[in-house]
Every structure is written in structure tokens, then in C-alpha cells.
Scaffold this motif. Sequence first.
Motif, PDB file in Angstrom:
ATOM      1  N   LEU A  12       0.801  -1.225   0.000  1.00 33.26           N
ATOM      2  CA  LEU A  12       0.000   0.000   0.000  1.00 33.26           C
ATOM      3  C   LEU A  12       0.834   1.276   0.000  1.00 33.26           C
ATOM      4  O   LEU A  12       0.291   2.368  -0.132  1.00 33.26           O
ATOM      5  CB  LEU A  12      -0.933   0.018   1.210  1.00 33.26           C
ATOM      6  N   GLY A  13       2.150   1.139   0.147  1.00 30.01           N
ATOM      7  CA  GLY A  13       3.003   2.316   0.177  1.00 30.01           C
ATOM      8  C   GLY A  13       2.926   3.092   1.479  1.00 30.01           C
ATOM      9  O   GLY A  13       3.159   4.298   1.503  1.00 30.01           O
ATOM     10  N   LEU A  14       2.629   2.401   2.583  1.00 29.54           N
ATOM     11  CA  LEU A  14       2.553   3.043   3.897  1.00 29.54           C
ATOM     12  C   LEU A  14       3.910   3.016   4.580  1.00 29.54           C
ATOM     13  O   LEU A  14       4.690   2.077   4.399  1.00 29.54           O
ATOM     14  CB  LEU A  14       1.547   2.309   4.788  1.00 29.54           C
ATOM     15  N   SER A  15       4.172   4.001   5.404  1.00 30.88           N
ATOM     16  CA  SER A  15       5.372   3.991   6.217  1.00 30.88           C
ATOM     17  C   SER A  15       5.299   2.868   7.245  1.00 30.88           C
ATOM     18  O   SER A  15       4.230   2.593   7.817  1.00 30.88           O
ATOM     19  CB  SER A  15       5.526   5.330   6.949  1.00 30.88           C
ATOM     20  N   LEU A  16       6.426   2.246   7.500  1.00 35.97           N
ATOM     21  CA  LEU A  16       6.477   1.222   8.543  1.00 35.97           C
ATOM     22  C   LEU A  16       6.171   1.806   9.921  1.00 35.97           C
ATOM     23  O   LEU A  16       5.837   1.070  10.851  1.00 35.97           O
ATOM     24  CB  LEU A  16       7.846   0.547   8.545  1.00 35.97           C
ATOM     25  N   ASP A  17       6.267   3.109  10.062  1.00 36.89           N
ATOM     26  CA  ASP A  17       5.922   3.749  11.329  1.00 36.89           C
ATOM     27  C   ASP A  17       4.430   3.645  11.639  1.00 36.89           C
ATOM     28  O   ASP A  17       4.010   3.869  12.774  1.00 36.89           O
ATOM     29  CB  ASP A  17       6.309   5.233  11.315  1.00 36.89           C
ATOM     30  N   ASN A  18       3.636   3.302  10.624  1.00 35.57           N
ATOM     31  CA  ASN A  18       2.177   3.246  10.796  1.00 35.57           C
ATOM     32  C   ASN A  18       1.643   1.823  10.962  1.00 35.57           C
ATOM     33  O   ASN A  18       0.428   1.605  10.891  1.00 35.57           O
ATOM     34  CB  ASN A  18       1.488   3.904   9.594  1.00 35.57           C
ATOM     35  N   LEU A  19       2.523   0.869  11.232  1.00 36.31           N
ATOM     36  CA  LEU A  19       2.088  -0.525  11.306  1.00 36.31           C
ATOM     37  C   LEU A  19       1.035  -0.796  12.375  1.00 36.31           C
ATOM     38  O   LEU A  19       0.194  -1.668  12.211  1.00 36.31           O
ATOM     39  CB  LEU A  19       3.293  -1.438  11.586  1.00 36.31           C
ATOM     40  N   LEU A  20       1.109  -0.067  13.457  1.00 34.56           N
ATOM     41  CA  LEU A  20       0.193  -0.348  14.560  1.00 34.56           C
ATOM     42  C   LEU A  20      -1.187   0.285  14.367  1.00 34.56           C
ATOM     43  O   LEU A  20      -2.030   0.204  15.257  1.00 34.56           O
ATOM     44  CB  LEU A  20       0.808   0.136  15.881  1.00 34.56           C
ATOM     45  N   ARG A  21      -1.432   0.854  13.192  1.00 35.62           N
ATOM     46  CA  ARG A  21      -2.726   1.480  12.926  1.00 35.62           C
ATOM     47  C   ARG A  21      -3.758   0.514  12.368  1.00 35.62           C
ATOM     48  O   ARG A  21      -4.915   0.893  12.154  1.00 35.62           O
ATOM     49  CB  ARG A  21      -2.546   2.667  11.961  1.00 35.62           C
ATOM     50  N   PHE A  22      -3.359  -0.733  12.112  1.00 38.33           N
ATOM     51  CA  PHE A  22      -4.347  -1.735  11.694  1.00 38.33           C
ATOM     52  C   PHE A  22      -4.010  -3.065  12.345  1.00 38.33           C
ATOM     53  O   PHE A  22      -2.869  -3.320  12.726  1.00 38.33           O
ATOM     54  CB  PHE A  22      -4.433  -1.868  10.167  1.00 38.33           C
TER      55      PHE A  22
END
Length: 201
Positions: free
Chosen positions: A161-171
Motif C-alpha cells: 500500500l506504500g505506507l510507512s512502517l511507522d504506521n504498522l500499529l494502525r491496523f
Amino acid sequence: MTAKILLIRHATHSDLGSRLSGRSRGGSLSAVGYTQAHAIARYLAEGRLDRIETSPVTRARETAAILSSRTGLPVTVAPALDEIDFGEWEGRAFAELEDDPRWRDWNAARSVATAPDGESMASVQSRALAHIADTAKSTRGTAIAMVTHCDVIRAVVAGVLGLSLDNLLRFSVDPASVTRLEVGTWGAKVCSINEAVPCIS
């Protein structure tokens, strides 16, 4: 032609929520985990499945074995699906880790953090995505179940999805859930995340 990749988080195990099991060969499925694994095996056996791969870790192998017994498909161990190498954190209680500032840094900045004497999240993402791409290329038109771990699946989804790995805990990626990808020469897309399977006997 695309390959369908079913990323399956292993079912619940005895250390879930209390200890960072990592790659330790303990942590067998709990009674709840066995119920979950049988439920997901019944669910997936209703559709097309051509191949089963698993992380080398016990809890993943036990989940894959139940899926294999339901479908009749053999299981291949894929090192690229292994849990994160947590280094010196492996086996430690989460309550203990909360007092370690490195643990807090790890969870706040996954894109740059590395587990002490262990693996970076970027490395996990790289190996898992490369394996999925290589497998899809050699098995076009098939449906492949890959039994692996929560943060490995999160890293793959973030990469696609092209998301930052910093956002992993958002799902969330819950035990015994299914996350579906379609992968081809054109790239990959996420078709579903964290599909829950009712544990109906």
C-alpha cells in the motif's frame, strides 16, 4: 495472470499477549488456538488452495499442519516467512519490555529501528515481499496460503500500500485471520485485511 496469496497469521498460542515469543521454538497453540486453526482450515478448504507454506516457528507450523490435514496439501517451510529476529528481547515479558526505552523507540519508529542484536523492520519487509513476488512469479494462476506472523503480515501490507512502517500499529492482524493479496508482473494489491473466521464447530 495473477497469483492469489493468502497471508494467515498463526492461531493463538500459549504466550500470546504476555511474552515476546519471537523465533523461540516453544509457544505451541493453546486450546483456543487449535479451535481457531481448525476453523480457518474448514473455511479455506471451501475455496481453491494449491499450496501451503509456513514460517519455521512452532505455532505457525502447527497452524499449517491443521490446514494441511484438512486440504491434503503438503506444507513447505519458507524461511522468508519467519518471525522477526528480536535478538536480546526474545522470550521477554511485555511488562518487562515496557521499561526498556529501546522498545518504546522500536514501536514509535519501526521504519528506522532495529531490535538489539536482531533484525530491522525494513529487513523483515524486504525478505517477505521478495519471497511473495518470487513465489507469485513461479506459480501464476494459483492460490497459496502462507502461514506467518502478525508484524510480517503488517509489513507486507504496508509495502504493497506504500505506507510507512511507522504506521504498522494502525491496523490489526488477529490470530487465525486471513489477509489476501493478488500479485502479478504488474505489482500487487491488497484485497482484504484481517478477515475473521468464526470458530463454529
